[in-house]
Design an enzyme around this catalytic site. Structure first.
Site, short mmCIF file in Angstrom:
data_model
loop_
_atom_site.label_atom_id
_atom_site.label_comp_id
_atom_site.label_asym_id
_atom_site.label_seq_id
_atom_site.Cartn_x
_atom_site.Cartn_y
_atom_site.Cartn_z
N LYS A 111 0.84 -1.21 0.00
CA LYS A 111 0.00 0.00 0.00
C LYS A 111 0.87 1.26 0.00
CE LYS A 111 -1.79 1.65 4.02
NZ LYS A 111 -1.48 3.07 4.23
N ASN A 112 1.82 1.31 0.91
CA ASN A 112 2.58 2.55 1.06
C ASN A 112 3.51 2.81 -0.14
OD1 ASN A 112 1.26 3.08 3.40
ND2 ASN A 112 2.90 2.39 4.76
N ARG B 25 -3.34 9.83 4.03
CA ARG B 25 -2.05 10.43 4.33
C ARG B 25 -1.19 10.57 3.06
NH1 ARG B 25 -0.49 13.72 7.99
NH2 ARG B 25 1.73 13.73 8.28
N CYS C 236 -4.37 7.87 9.35
CA CYS C 236 -4.59 7.33 10.70
C CYS C 236 -4.24 8.37 11.76
CB CYS C 236 -3.74 6.09 10.92
SG CYS C 236 -4.29 4.68 9.97
N ARG D 50 1.05 14.57 13.39
CA ARG D 50 1.77 14.08 12.21
C ARG D 50 2.32 15.28 11.46
NH1 ARG D 50 -0.97 8.75 9.65
NH2 ARG D 50 1.15 8.53 8.94
N PRO D 51 3.41 15.87 11.98
CA PRO D 51 3.95 17.09 11.36
C PRO D 51 4.53 16.82 9.98
CG PRO D 51 5.42 16.30 13.10
CD PRO D 51 4.22 15.40 13.10
N ILE D 52 4.63 17.90 9.18
CA ILE D 52 5.25 17.76 7.85
C ILE D 52 6.38 18.79 7.68
CG2 ILE D 52 3.29 16.67 6.66
CD1 ILE D 52 2.70 19.52 5.54
N ASP D 53 6.95 19.20 8.82
CA ASP D 53 8.00 20.22 8.75
C ASP D 53 9.21 19.76 7.94
OD1 ASP D 53 8.02 18.55 11.24
OD2 ASP D 53 10.04 19.36 11.37
N ASP E 86 4.22 -0.14 12.37
CA ASP E 86 2.94 -0.60 11.81
C ASP E 86 2.64 -2.06 12.17
OD1 ASP E 86 2.58 1.91 10.81
OD2 ASP E 86 2.84 1.39 8.70
N ARG F 120 -9.15 -0.12 4.37
CA ARG F 120 -8.31 0.88 3.71
C ARG F 120 -6.98 0.27 3.29
NH1 ARG F 120 -6.67 4.98 7.62
NH2 ARG F 120 -5.06 5.00 6.04
#
Ligand code: UD1
Length: 421
Positions: free
Chosen positions: A22-23, A93, A117, A122-125, A308, A400
């Site tokens: 999936k990822n 995500r 999830c 869940r930062p994206i810095d 996971d 999902r």
């Protein structure tokens, strides 16, 4: 809301084939939006997250066709919009990879804040740090992230945190930037290698994926025109391996890359679980005279133990002899499912980032919820080991990410049915 009803006690046995990752697929479909021609992607699982991703790409103007064999043919040359503002962007995500792809294609991109999830902030810095280093300005306004560059150019980027998402996003954005980009302290997950291999097959020049230094030399064109097959899903494989051990069963998991499973197989052997490995299969079983031993785990970026698989492993540890510890190092709030597990009779104490699990509990069935994708799978596993009937609600979260979950589980002998209300 739909549920799974599981009657526990069956020993799982037989063979199960793992679907595509999936990822990896989320990263690869996004990366395909950067190409200058069509491509074909095989081994794409038919799961909700990827179907949403396809819908978002179509809304951008890409042509996407699913072949009868499940492969996707994608042609991004018809994309006209750099704005991914389809409502479903907020549902998954992986939609944030479109930032890198559209930035690379148009030198600008705008997308809704991604969903996914909920297991803590869940930062994206680190994604932003990467885009800025490549020459973009980043703003967040009205729930959208906007990135724009006059000219994307290669740069040295040192990630402050080992982030799978940031590594992939920067790699995609840099594939067509001018000059060479070096990502240091990069994540090393198998799906990062898969996204790099995909882009290289389509004409990119990316070296070092799978190590902590990735070097991307930008190319002017990504001609594409090739077929690529996605790697097997490491987490799906691990879920069936853990289910086999939990039910004291005997399961051969096929279509796996055993090297990707080593963080799990090494720990399984430590716990007295029998494991045998071939080229593309792993057999997991429990010798009747052997007792499942307690063990301590720490989740870490690859090649450490994957976060996971943390919830599914914790369920297994409730049935081991002795006390185990599970240290969650990646996500701050990934033990929400433990309350449900306790209502099933498990003896688990949470102290900060550690779960202390007293083994030997007799689990019993009740109604529990899938808090997120992997926690939901863990609840199903708990139901397989529990006495009586377990109802797992909110199963859309499980579906999902697991293709044909019920069908595969039933094929292995699980007593599980889907109830739609
Ligand atoms: C991906 C996976 C997810 C998995 C996770 C870790 C997808 C779609 N999801 O998520 O299933 O649990 O890897 O293996 O592939 N962080 C920052 N700043 C950032 C980015 C991340 O501080 O800019 C932190 C996060 O809060 C977290 C850690 O880094 O503590 C790892 O996050 P990351 O590897 O980025 O996870 P995702 O790519 O979101």
């Amino acid at each position: 809301m739909s549920s799974y009803i599981i009657r526990g006690g069956n020993r799982l046995a037989g063979e199960v084939s793992v679907s595509g990752s999936k990822n990896a697929a989320l990263g690869i479909i996004s990366a395909a939006m950067l190409l200058d021609g069509p491509c074909k992607i095989e081994n794409i699982p038919d799961i909700a997250d990827l179907n949403v991703m396809v819908e978002i790409c179509k809304a951008l103007g890409a042509q996407v066709k699913r072949d009868p064999d499940g492969a996707l043919t994608l042609d991004p040359s018809t994309i006209t919009s750099w704005e991914a503002t389809h409502d479903k962007v907020r549902h998954i995500r992986g939609s944030y990879y479109l930032l890198g792809a559209l930035l690379g294609r148009f030198s600008k991109a705008s997308i809704y804040m991604p969903g996914g999830c909920n297991f803590g902030a869940r930062p994206i810095d680190q994604h932003m740090k990467g885009f800025e280093a490549l020459g973009a300005t980043v703003t967040i306004e009205y729930g959208k992230i906007n990135v724009e560059a006059q000219h994307l150019h290669g740069e040295h980027i040192f990630l402050d945190v080992v982030s799978v998402g940031a590594t992939i996003n920067i790699m995609i954005a840099a594939a067509k930037a001018e000059g060479t980009t070096v990502i240091e302290n990069a994540a090393r997950e198998p799906h990062i290698v898969d996204v790099a291999n995909f882009l290289n097959t389509m004409g990119a020049n990316i070296r070092g994926a799978g190590t902590d230094v990735i070097r991307i030399t930008g190319v002017q064109q990504l001609p594409a025109g090739a077929t690529y097959s996605i790697i097997p899903d490491q987490i799906e494989a691990g879920t069936y391996m853990l289910a086999a051990a939990l039910t004291r069963g005997d399961v051969t998991v096929r279509n796996v890359i055993p090297r990707h499973m080593e963080p799990l197989t090494a720990k399984m052997e430590e716990m007295n679980i029998s494991v045998d490995t071939g080229d593309d299969w792993i057999r997991v079983w429990m010798e009747p005279e052997r007792e499942l031993l307690a063990a301590n785990f720490k989740t870490m970026p690859y090649p450490g133990f994957p976060t996971d698989l943390q919830p599914q492993t914790t369920v297994l540890l409730t049935t081991a002899k002795g006390s185990s510890k599970m240290l969650e190092n990646v996500w701050e709030n990934r033990f929400q499912y433990v309350d449900d597990l306790k209502t099933m009779g498990a003896d688990v104490m949470i102290a900060g980032h550690v779960a202390i699990i007293a083994g030997g509990s007799a689990l019993t069935g009740t109604k529990v919820t899938a808090r997120d994708l992997r926690a939901g799978a863990a609840m199903v596993l708990a139901g397989l080991a529990a006495d009586g009937e377990t109802e797992v609600t909110d199963i859309n979260k499980i579906e999902r990410g697991y293709e044909n979950f019920i069908k595969k589980m039933r094929h292995l002998g699980a007593d599980i049915t889907r109830m739609d209300s």
